[in-house]
Design a protein around this motif. Structure first.
Motif, PDB file in Angstrom:
ATOM      1  N   THR A 155       0.831  -1.203   0.000  1.00  0.00           N
ATOM      2  CA  THR A 155       0.000   0.000   0.000  1.00  0.00           C
ATOM      3  C   THR A 155       0.866   1.254   0.000  1.00  0.00           C
ATOM      4  O   THR A 155       2.003   1.253   0.477  1.00  0.00           O
ATOM      5  N   VAL A 156       0.287   2.316  -0.530  1.00  0.00           N
ATOM      6  CA  VAL A 156       0.941   3.627  -0.516  1.00  0.00           C
ATOM      7  C   VAL A 156      -0.023   4.632   0.099  1.00  0.00           C
ATOM      8  O   VAL A 156      -1.241   4.411   0.137  1.00  0.00           O
ATOM      9  N   VAL A 157       0.568   5.740   0.586  1.00  0.00           N
ATOM     10  CA  VAL A 157      -0.234   6.809   1.219  1.00  0.00           C
ATOM     11  C   VAL A 157       0.265   8.160   0.728  1.00  0.00           C
ATOM     12  O   VAL A 157       1.366   8.290   0.191  1.00  0.00           O
ATOM     13  N   ASP A 158      -0.543   9.157   0.973  1.00  0.00           N
ATOM     14  CA  ASP A 158      -0.145  10.542   0.776  1.00  0.00           C
ATOM     15  C   ASP A 158       0.945  10.855   1.808  1.00  0.00           C
ATOM     16  O   ASP A 158       0.701  10.690   3.015  1.00  0.00           O
ATOM     17  N   PRO A 159       2.139  11.277   1.399  1.00  0.00           N
ATOM     18  CA  PRO A 159       3.202  11.522   2.387  1.00  0.00           C
ATOM     19  C   PRO A 159       2.834  12.615   3.391  1.00  0.00           C
ATOM     20  O   PRO A 159       3.357  12.628   4.506  1.00  0.00           O
ATOM     21  N   ALA A 160       1.911  13.491   3.025  1.00  0.00           N
ATOM     22  CA  ALA A 160       1.474  14.540   3.958  1.00  0.00           C
ATOM     23  C   ALA A 160       0.464  14.003   4.968  1.00  0.00           C
ATOM     24  O   ALA A 160       0.111  14.702   5.918  1.00  0.00           O
ATOM     25  N   ASP A 161      -0.010  12.780   4.754  1.00  0.00           N
ATOM     26  CA  ASP A 161      -1.029  12.201   5.630  1.00  0.00           C
ATOM     27  C   ASP A 161      -0.762  10.699   5.764  1.00  0.00           C
ATOM     28  O   ASP A 161      -1.545   9.864   5.300  1.00  0.00           O
ATOM     29  N   PRO A 162       0.373  10.356   6.410  1.00  0.00           N
ATOM     30  CA  PRO A 162       0.813   8.949   6.422  1.00  0.00           C
ATOM     31  C   PRO A 162      -0.141   8.001   7.137  1.00  0.00           C
ATOM     32  O   PRO A 162      -0.077   6.799   6.921  1.00  0.00           O
ATOM     33  N   ASP A 163      -1.025   8.533   7.958  1.00  0.00           N
ATOM     34  CA  ASP A 163      -2.016   7.672   8.618  1.00  0.00           C
ATOM     35  C   ASP A 163      -3.375   7.730   7.910  1.00  0.00           C
ATOM     36  O   ASP A 163      -4.367   7.220   8.424  1.00  0.00           O
ATOM     37  N   GLY A 164      -3.393   8.360   6.764  1.00  0.00           N
ATOM     38  CA  GLY A 164      -4.642   8.522   6.026  1.00  0.00           C
ATOM     39  C   GLY A 164      -4.971   7.302   5.173  1.00  0.00           C
ATOM     40  O   GLY A 164      -4.362   6.230   5.311  1.00  0.00           O
TER      41      GLY A 164
END
Lengths: 130, 89
Positions: free
Chosen positions: A42-51
């Motif tokens: 999985t990948v995430v928005d680096p500005a919202d790593p728990d998103g």
């Protein structure tokens, strides 16, 4: 009630997809758990790593190929990501070699473009302008 | 064939939108019809309209990689002014 923690995108090759979604689009790796020949990736928005995570799912099931080919032929994006400045993002990604099937175009309150993620999907980028 | 293609208002709206730029996907054409013309036919219906326009020579479609693009060709419309030329003022 349930929360939107993850959604899946089918990809031709998980490692190639990870490279595109991180190095090119700019997402950050979240989970990479080996599962036999594939991985929970999985990948995430680096500005919202728990998103919300995007799961890069293997596309091996026989029903997946004709489904995705039909969507691509008609130019239909599988999903959509938000951007703050669409034109700047399209310029950046085009310079990185990304192919767009639809250039930035205004559709009422949104300005959108559609790119090829090189993993078997078209992805829409959308900026709220209205 | 040409006149039948032009007789339908949705097909004329499709041509209006294809004026904007070449190489549009079915998805883009459907989005443009919805936003700019308040027309929301099914994708299958739009695909059938595009088949009629293509048979009349007004639209050309081409496959590039995994996508199909549609482009306007107004040259068949010349037959109209060739047959009924505008009168000199």
């Amino acid at each position: 009630m349930p929360h939107i923690t993850v959604f899946s995108v089918f990809v031709d090759d998980q490692r190639a997809a990870l490279a595109f979604y991180t190095d090119v689009l700019g997402f950050a790796l979240k989970d990479d758990v080996p599962m036999g020949e594939h991985a929970w990736l999985t990948v995430v928005d680096p500005a919202d790593p728990d998103g919300t995570q995007v799961s890069l799912e293997p596309a091996g099931h026989p029903a997946v190929a004709p489904f995705r080919e039909a969507l691509m032929a008609d130019g239909i994006p599988f999903t959509s990501f938000g951007v703050d400045d669409l034109d700047a993002e399209v310029e950046r990604l085009t310079a990185a070699g990304v192919v767009f099937t639809q250039p930035p175009t205004d559709f009422g309150p949104v300005r959108t473009a559609v790119l090829d993620d090189t993993c078997g999907n078209l992805i829409q980028l959308a900026q709220l302008t209205g | 064939m040409l006149f039948r293609a032009l007789a339908d208002p949705t097909r004329r709206a499709i041509l209006d939108e294809l004026v904007a730029r070449d190489d549009q996907t079915l998805f883009e054409i459907c989005s443009r019809l919805a936003v700019n013309h308040d027309l929301t036919p099914t994708r299958q219906a739009v695909a059938q309209h595009l088949d009629v326009l293509e048979a009349a020579g007004l639209v050309h479609s081409r496959r590039e990689g995994r996508y199909r693009y549609h482009t306007l060709d107004t040259s068949p419309l010349r037959a109209i002014t060739d047959r009924w030329p505008p009168r000199a003022e």
